[in-house]
Design a protein around this motif. Structure first.
Motif, PDB file in Angstrom:
ATOM      1  N   MET A   1       0.840  -1.170   0.000  1.00  0.00           N
ATOM      2  CA  MET A   1       0.000   0.000   0.000  1.00  0.00           C
ATOM      3  C   MET A   1       0.891   1.242   0.000  1.00  0.00           C
ATOM      4  O   MET A   1       1.907   1.275   0.669  1.00  0.00           O
ATOM      5  CB  MET A   1      -0.874   0.035   1.249  1.00  0.00           C
ATOM      6  N   ALA A   2       0.433   2.241  -0.726  1.00  0.00           N
ATOM      7  CA  ALA A   2       1.182   3.486  -0.812  1.00  0.00           C
ATOM      8  C   ALA A   2       0.194   4.646  -0.894  1.00  0.00           C
ATOM      9  O   ALA A   2      -0.979   4.449  -1.251  1.00  0.00           O
ATOM     10  CB  ALA A   2       2.080   3.471  -2.049  1.00  0.00           C
ATOM     11  N   PRO A   3       0.652   5.859  -0.549  1.00  0.00           N
ATOM     12  CA  PRO A   3      -0.242   7.012  -0.660  1.00  0.00           C
ATOM     13  C   PRO A   3      -0.875   7.081  -2.050  1.00  0.00           C
ATOM     14  O   PRO A   3      -0.205   6.862  -3.060  1.00  0.00           O
ATOM     15  CB  PRO A   3       0.680   8.194  -0.388  1.00  0.00           C
ATOM     16  N   GLY A   4      -2.175   7.360  -2.052  1.00  0.00           N
ATOM     17  CA  GLY A   4      -2.924   7.432  -3.300  1.00  0.00           C
ATOM     18  C   GLY A   4      -3.691   6.161  -3.613  1.00  0.00           C
ATOM     19  O   GLY A   4      -4.651   6.176  -4.379  1.00  0.00           O
ATOM     20  N   PHE A 121      -1.514   3.353   8.881  1.00  0.00           N
ATOM     21  CA  PHE A 121      -2.025   4.023   7.688  1.00  0.00           C
ATOM     22  C   PHE A 121      -2.968   5.141   8.102  1.00  0.00           C
ATOM     23  O   PHE A 121      -3.715   4.997   9.076  1.00  0.00           O
ATOM     24  CB  PHE A 121      -2.817   3.039   6.811  1.00  0.00           C
ATOM     25  N   LEU A 122      -2.941   6.224   7.352  1.00  0.00           N
ATOM     26  CA  LEU A 122      -3.966   7.256   7.487  1.00  0.00           C
ATOM     27  C   LEU A 122      -4.817   7.172   6.234  1.00  0.00           C
ATOM     28  O   LEU A 122      -4.304   7.300   5.112  1.00  0.00           O
ATOM     29  CB  LEU A 122      -3.354   8.650   7.621  1.00  0.00           C
ATOM     30  N   VAL A 123      -6.110   6.917   6.438  1.00  0.00           N
ATOM     31  CA  VAL A 123      -7.064   6.840   5.339  1.00  0.00           C
ATOM     32  C   VAL A 123      -7.820   8.165   5.320  1.00  0.00           C
ATOM     33  O   VAL A 123      -8.317   8.612   6.364  1.00  0.00           O
ATOM     34  CB  VAL A 123      -8.040   5.651   5.534  1.00  0.00           C
ATOM     35  N   GLU A 125     -10.766  11.076   3.863  1.00  0.00           N
ATOM     36  CA  GLU A 125     -12.228  11.111   3.838  1.00  0.00           C
ATOM     37  C   GLU A 125     -12.833  10.357   2.661  1.00  0.00           C
ATOM     38  O   GLU A 125     -13.984   9.948   2.708  1.00  0.00           O
ATOM     39  CB  GLU A 125     -12.717  12.573   3.790  1.00  0.00           C
ATOM     40  N   ASN A 126     -12.050  10.179   1.599  1.00  0.00           N
ATOM     41  CA  ASN A 126     -12.532   9.492   0.392  1.00  0.00           C
ATOM     42  C   ASN A 126     -12.170   8.014   0.358  1.00  0.00           C
ATOM     43  O   ASN A 126     -12.431   7.336  -0.625  1.00  0.00           O
ATOM     44  CB  ASN A 126     -11.983  10.180  -0.861  1.00  0.00           C
ATOM     45  N   GLY A 127     -11.519   7.520   1.415  1.00  0.00           N
ATOM     46  CA  GLY A 127     -11.134   6.113   1.456  1.00  0.00           C
ATOM     47  C   GLY A 127      -9.818   5.814   0.770  1.00  0.00           C
ATOM     48  O   GLY A 127      -9.527   4.658   0.456  1.00  0.00           O
ATOM     49  N   ASP A 128      -9.015   6.841   0.553  1.00  0.00           N
ATOM     50  CA  ASP A 128      -7.695   6.666  -0.063  1.00  0.00           C
ATOM     51  C   ASP A 128      -6.607   6.706   1.010  1.00  0.00           C
ATOM     52  O   ASP A 128      -6.738   7.394   2.024  1.00  0.00           O
ATOM     53  CB  ASP A 128      -7.426   7.773  -1.086  1.00  0.00           C
ATOM     54  N   ILE A 129      -5.526   5.982   0.763  1.00  0.00           N
ATOM     55  CA  ILE A 129      -4.384   5.987   1.681  1.00  0.00           C
ATOM     56  C   ILE A 129      -3.665   7.331   1.540  1.00  0.00           C
ATOM     57  O   ILE A 129      -3.254   7.717   0.447  1.00  0.00           O
ATOM     58  CB  ILE A 129      -3.403   4.827   1.361  1.00  0.00           C
ATOM     59  N   GLU A 130      -3.538   8.030   2.660  1.00  0.00           N
ATOM     60  CA  GLU A 130      -2.816   9.304   2.670  1.00  0.00           C
ATOM     61  C   GLU A 130      -1.390   9.104   3.191  1.00  0.00           C
ATOM     62  O   GLU A 130      -0.457   9.729   2.713  1.00  0.00           O
ATOM     63  CB  GLU A 130      -3.577  10.307   3.541  1.00  0.00           C
ATOM     64  N   VAL A 131      -1.249   8.229   4.188  1.00  0.00           N
ATOM     65  CA  VAL A 131       0.057   7.906   4.770  1.00  0.00           C
ATOM     66  C   VAL A 131       0.133   6.396   4.912  1.00  0.00           C
ATOM     67  O   VAL A 131      -0.838   5.762   5.349  1.00  0.00           O
ATOM     68  CB  VAL A 131       0.229   8.569   6.161  1.00  0.00           C
TER      69      VAL A 131
END
Length: 151
Positions: A1-4, A121-123, A125-131
């Motif tokens: 998993m990666a940001p985005g 992980f930081l998810v 508001e849209n359900g995407d990985i931010e961190v």
């Protein structure tokens, strides 16, 4: 998993055996962290650090979820013993851990073993990985995360 990346959906049982889904947090940010075993020294330190910083994280609009391979009964003891005030979810089949890249080969005492990779992980508001952070340290991790997120 990666940001985005899109965060993989899940529904797991909490310490009271109630289902909790990532989609329950749609529209807000949530920290999802994976740890090896409830009631062990490092995992306790990490969970208590999240507990002790939860008010500031919540004020910043960030919820917290912990996930381990422990069964709900053990998580219930963990929650009670350490007064944890955020969901601890059970993934005994390690399906979610694997989907998120938090289970696999890792170095332990100089040997390659299969196990839980302590990850956060930081998810958004849209359900995407931010961190996406792998192989994090239990001690000092929450303070570093707060600095990184300016919380």
């Amino acid at each position: 998993m990666a940001p985005g990346d899109k965060a993989p959906a899940f529904t797991l049982l909490d310490a009271e055996e109630n289902p909790v889904s990532l989609s329950d947090y749609a529209g807000r940010k949530v920290i999802v962290y994976f740890y090896p075993a409830a009631m062990t020294p490092g995992c306790t330190k990490q969970a208590c650090d999240f507990r002790d910083n939860l008010a500031e994280l919540n004020e910043a609009g960030i919820a917290v979820i912990g996930i381990s391979p422990d069964k709900p009964a053990k998580l219930a003891k963990f929650v009670d013993r350490d007064a944890l005030t955020f969901p601890q979810l059970s993934d005994p089949e390690k399906k979610v851990l694997t989907e998120w890249g938090a289970f696999g080969e890792k170095m332990m005492y100089g040997k390659v073993v299969n196990g839980v990779i302590r990850s956060t992980f930081l998810v958004d508001e849209n359900g995407d990985i931010e961190v996406a952070q792998y192989n994090v340290r239990a001690t000092g991790h929450v303070a570093k995360l707060r600095r990184d997120l300016s919380v």
